[in-house]
Design a protein around this motif. Sequence first.
Motif, PDB file in Angstrom:
ATOM      1  N   PRO A 135       0.828  -1.212   0.000  1.00  0.00           N
ATOM      2  CA  PRO A 135       0.000   0.000   0.000  1.00  0.00           C
ATOM      3  C   PRO A 135       0.860   1.259   0.000  1.00  0.00           C
ATOM      4  CG  PRO A 135      -0.030  -1.071   2.147  1.00  0.00           C
ATOM      5  CD  PRO A 135       0.637  -2.022   1.209  1.00  0.00           C
ATOM      6  N   LYS A 136       0.301   2.319  -0.556  1.00  0.00           N
ATOM      7  CA  LYS A 136       1.025   3.580  -0.685  1.00  0.00           C
ATOM      8  C   LYS A 136       0.234   4.706  -0.018  1.00  0.00           C
ATOM      9  CE  LYS A 136       3.391   2.468  -5.053  1.00  0.00           C
ATOM     10  NZ  LYS A 136       3.046   1.050  -5.066  1.00  0.00           N
ATOM     11  N   ILE A 137       0.965   5.738   0.356  1.00  0.00           N
ATOM     12  CA  ILE A 137       0.365   6.974   0.867  1.00  0.00           C
ATOM     13  C   ILE A 137       0.508   8.039  -0.217  1.00  0.00           C
ATOM     14  CG2 ILE A 137       0.708   8.892   2.476  1.00  0.00           C
ATOM     15  CD1 ILE A 137      -0.773   6.724   3.771  1.00  0.00           C
ATOM     16  N   THR A 138      -0.585   8.649  -0.584  1.00  0.00           N
ATOM     17  CA  THR A 138      -0.543   9.721  -1.576  1.00  0.00           C
ATOM     18  C   THR A 138      -0.806  11.055  -0.884  1.00  0.00           C
ATOM     19  OG1 THR A 138      -2.890   9.388  -2.083  1.00  0.00           O
ATOM     20  CG2 THR A 138      -1.307   8.211  -3.448  1.00  0.00           C
ATOM     21  N   PHE A 139      -0.080  12.071  -1.324  1.00  0.00           N
ATOM     22  CA  PHE A 139      -0.232  13.399  -0.721  1.00  0.00           C
ATOM     23  C   PHE A 139       0.376  14.434  -1.658  1.00  0.00           C
ATOM     24  CE2 PHE A 139       3.679  11.432   0.771  1.00  0.00           C
ATOM     25  CZ  PHE A 139       4.628  12.415   0.542  1.00  0.00           C
ATOM     26  N   THR A 140       0.135  15.686  -1.340  1.00  0.00           N
ATOM     27  CA  THR A 140       0.678  16.807  -2.113  1.00  0.00           C
ATOM     28  C   THR A 140       1.672  17.577  -1.251  1.00  0.00           C
ATOM     29  OG1 THR A 140      -1.373  17.026  -3.376  1.00  0.00           O
ATOM     30  CG2 THR A 140       0.120  18.906  -3.396  1.00  0.00           C
ATOM     31  N   SER A 141       2.825  17.860  -1.827  1.00  0.00           N
ATOM     32  CA  SER A 141       3.855  18.642  -1.125  1.00  0.00           C
ATOM     33  C   SER A 141       4.503  19.589  -2.128  1.00  0.00           C
ATOM     34  CB  SER A 141       4.908  17.693  -0.528  1.00  0.00           C
ATOM     35  OG  SER A 141       5.929  18.426   0.124  1.00  0.00           O
ATOM     36  N   ASN A 142       4.570  20.870  -1.766  1.00  0.00           N
ATOM     37  CA  ASN A 142       5.131  21.880  -2.676  1.00  0.00           C
ATOM     38  C   ASN A 142       4.491  21.815  -4.063  1.00  0.00           C
ATOM     39  OD1 ASN A 142       6.887  23.043  -0.802  1.00  0.00           O
ATOM     40  ND2 ASN A 142       8.518  21.568  -1.261  1.00  0.00           N
ATOM     41  N   ARG A 143       3.179  21.645  -4.068  1.00  0.00           N
ATOM     42  CA  ARG A 143       2.376  21.635  -5.294  1.00  0.00           C
ATOM     43  C   ARG A 143       2.674  20.438  -6.205  1.00  0.00           C
ATOM     44  NH1 ARG A 143       2.473  28.085  -7.043  1.00  0.00           N
ATOM     45  NH2 ARG A 143       1.604  28.880  -5.073  1.00  0.00           N
ATOM     46  N   ARG A 144       3.320  19.436  -5.667  1.00  0.00           N
ATOM     47  CA  ARG A 144       3.565  18.203  -6.420  1.00  0.00           C
ATOM     48  C   ARG A 144       2.869  17.042  -5.721  1.00  0.00           C
ATOM     49  NH1 ARG A 144       9.641  16.868  -7.783  1.00  0.00           N
ATOM     50  NH2 ARG A 144       8.486  15.114  -8.699  1.00  0.00           N
ATOM     51  N   ASP A 145       2.368  16.106  -6.517  1.00  0.00           N
ATOM     52  CA  ASP A 145       1.713  14.926  -5.979  1.00  0.00           C
ATOM     53  C   ASP A 145       2.722  13.783  -5.830  1.00  0.00           C
ATOM     54  OD1 ASP A 145      -0.780  16.178  -5.927  1.00  0.00           O
ATOM     55  OD2 ASP A 145      -1.216  15.606  -7.998  1.00  0.00           O
ATOM     56  N   TYR A 146       2.647  13.100  -4.687  1.00  0.00           N
ATOM     57  CA  TYR A 146       3.550  11.987  -4.415  1.00  0.00           C
ATOM     58  C   TYR A 146       2.736  10.750  -4.026  1.00  0.00           C
ATOM     59  CZ  TYR A 146       7.319  15.451  -4.150  1.00  0.00           C
ATOM     60  OH  TYR A 146       8.213  16.451  -4.427  1.00  0.00           O
ATOM     61  N   SER A 147       3.286   9.601  -4.334  1.00  0.00           N
ATOM     62  CA  SER A 147       2.712   8.331  -3.901  1.00  0.00           C
ATOM     63  C   SER A 147       3.863   7.449  -3.437  1.00  0.00           C
ATOM     64  CB  SER A 147       1.951   7.665  -5.051  1.00  0.00           C
ATOM     65  OG  SER A 147       1.362   6.452  -4.633  1.00  0.00           O
ATOM     66  N   ILE A 148       3.980   7.259  -2.126  1.00  0.00           N
ATOM     67  CA  ILE A 148       5.134   6.579  -1.535  1.00  0.00           C
ATOM     68  C   ILE A 148       4.677   5.305  -0.852  1.00  0.00           C
ATOM     69  CG2 ILE A 148       7.003   6.788   0.157  1.00  0.00           C
ATOM     70  CD1 ILE A 148       6.976   9.755  -0.267  1.00  0.00           C
TER      71      ILE A 148
END
Length: 258
Positions: A135-148
Amino acid sequence: MDMFHLNIALVDDIQSELDTLSQILGEYAAASQLDLTLHCFHSAEDVLTEYQPFRYTVIFMDIYMEGMTGMEATERIRAVDRDTLIIFLTTSGEHMPDAFRYHAYDYIRKPAEKARLFAVMDDILRRHTEISDSPKITFTSNRRDYSIPCSDIIYIRTEANYLGIMDKSGNTYRTRMTFSAIKHRLRENNHFLQILRGVLVNMDYIENFDDGICHLTGDIKFPVNVRNAKKIEQVWRNYVFSGMRRKQRDLLQESRMI
């Protein structure tokens, strides 16, 4: 099965042992349609030359060698690379406690048998499949989307009106997600432990607890909730113990199949 590429290091000062390992692993790769690259080293010093994290997926490490021992080499590897899978090869079981201290993936008695090596490689492929599907965590940081992947996150903590997230590569992210929201997303992931108000840590990266301090990989330290310190530490110890029990159970099942 999807094609995996595994970069494997074989470390042994006896050429016949390297030849046997290479032959068996080559047979496994052919049977499993696996893309495999083998690198043979005749000493611990050789494998450490220009060593970099993630250079090898797996290292088969002999313990007793001329010069530096396999344990000494592993200590140096673990100082810079936590993720490489290390499998010890030895004629004696006396170093098994040290093997677990260095987070060994497995411990194989010599002479390594084909069935045993095949079982270990099967387990490694299953592990890679589980990681890719984790499973991954998705979020936005500094106007960029991440999925880690959750397995890559070392800690999550509140930072004023933000959440701070750090991954195993040392990258840090700040996101507007609330702490309660991230806890809700991770509610079914038993790898994370809340050690203080606003602080979640991944138990796979905890090294120890000492005087109310939680020590994480990379010399990261957090204070622990004083009132619940003993209970928090015990949860982690139970987590580690359950992982060891699962490993021992798997090894026992494999031995019965041989």
